[in-house]
Design a protein around this motif. Sequence first.
Motif, mmCIF file in Angstrom:
data_model
loop_
_atom_site.group_PDB
_atom_site.id
_atom_site.type_symbol
_atom_site.label_atom_id
_atom_site.label_comp_id
_atom_site.label_asym_id
_atom_site.label_seq_id
_atom_site.Cartn_x
_atom_site.Cartn_y
_atom_site.Cartn_z
ATOM 1 N N ASP A 25 7.139 37.579 43.711
ATOM 2 C CA ASP A 25 6.036 37.660 42.640
ATOM 3 C C ASP A 25 5.394 36.729 42.482
ATOM 4 N N ASP A 39 11.359 39.754 44.371
ATOM 5 C CA ASP A 39 10.544 40.421 44.255
ATOM 6 C C ASP A 39 8.861 39.602 44.868
ATOM 7 N N ASN A 59 11.022 42.920 40.112
ATOM 8 C CA ASN A 59 9.865 43.752 40.045
ATOM 9 C C ASN A 59 9.025 43.053 39.987
ATOM 10 N N PRO A 60 7.435 42.223 40.291
ATOM 11 C CA PRO A 60 6.333 41.730 40.670
ATOM 12 C C PRO A 60 5.621 41.646 39.310
ATOM 13 N N ASP A 117 11.431 40.743 34.956
ATOM 14 C CA ASP A 117 12.815 41.800 36.833
ATOM 15 C C ASP A 117 12.616 41.217 37.838
ATOM 16 N N VAL A 118 13.880 40.137 38.316
ATOM 17 C CA VAL A 118 13.787 39.736 39.307
ATOM 18 C C VAL A 118 13.314 40.584 40.541
ATOM 19 N N ASP A 166 3.632 39.800 36.993
ATOM 20 C CA ASP A 166 4.165 38.303 35.800
ATOM 21 C C ASP A 166 3.821 36.673 35.706
HETATM 22 CA CA LIG Z 1 9.580 39.534 38.625
#
Ligand SMILES: [Ca+2]
Length: 358
Positions: free
Chosen positions: A94, A92, A110-111, A107-108, A120
């Motif tokens: 982030d 993602d 979702n940043p 969440d890998v 994150d």
């Molecule tokens: Ca993330």
Amino acid sequence: MPNSRKLQVLIIALIIAFLPSLVNAAHSGKIYLQVEQNGEAWYVSPADNNRYYLGRPDDAFDIMRNLGLGITNANIAEIPIGLVDSPGNDDDNDGLLNDLEIAIGTDVANPDTDEDDFSDKSEILNWFNPNGPGELTVNTGLINSLKGKILLQVEKNGEAWYLNPADSKRYFLGRPQNAFDIMRTLGVGISDSNLAVIPSNYVKSDFKVASHYELEAPSSWSIAQSVTDDEKYEGKTIIHDVKIQPSTASGYLEIFVLEDNKDLTLNSFEVSSVKNAKKDSTTDFLLGIKPGKKQRFTYSTSFTSKDIQISKGADLYVDIMISTKKFIHLHMMIYNESDIEIYEKYLDTIVKDLKIVY
Ligand SMILES: [Ca+2]
Ligand SMILES: [Ca+2]
Ligand SMILES: [Ca+2]
Ligand SMILES: [Ca+2]
């Protein structure tokens, strides 16, 4: 003697008695880089204040995990996380690698896992909760007691973290390469003379070759039986052979137990030349009451042999006489010039620890 004088003497005696451990304690938990050499990295374990060589990523990773200390999830959650640039997947984008996100439950894909408009990464850097509202706890007492230690999350999947004494943050030792990058980034330079006063050690694993010898090799090295299908080695009968490998790119150690029907001497194992290598030394020694000989060759040029890239490496030969007809023959091949010094020390320790069972 008046009491105050007695007290002074006692204090001085105590200082002298504990000085070595005070000196060592100053190194405890630190990572050092040998700046006068090739930047070789060492970790000083708080458990024994000995330094452990973090040679290559796989070796370093194994050593770190072996020297780790179990910690509960509740406790580790009270230690802020530090970040070091290291290659790896970041789906993602982030700025947190997938491995780290899995370890901390974000969440890998979702940043901004909890969608509070703080990414994150920024929540981790400011020690806010990336998985929900609010700040996270910092337990200073706990951190001070664990500085410099490698912590293993025994209640999860054994995730390993290094608690850096310099900034009191924990760094995720995800994969061998990441762990290695972290150690090198957080390491501080040290001179050879300052490093020399810290005793060196390695994580040993016992290896018994029944009725031949007992060996303690570094536990990160892998052991494979049988070097060759041949029954003879340079005309002598192979009773037993074994190959030990630090990591595939750095070399190997072969050990043979050899027998001949005619009487042999140490000179029967004289190696006059190894391809184009230069002979540096021949040293005679006694292992217990058994006579032995060590020979050392180094290469002045780099070349490829049987698909192996030798970058000015070395060949070390050690022969130990069991009886006039029986010998233990060790051959250590080192592919890289930068590994010669440390691997030679390993070999010397392995030979010194060798217990001959005959
Ligand atoms: Ca993330
Ligand atoms: Ca990510
Ligand atoms: Ca967030
Ligand atoms: Ca949040």
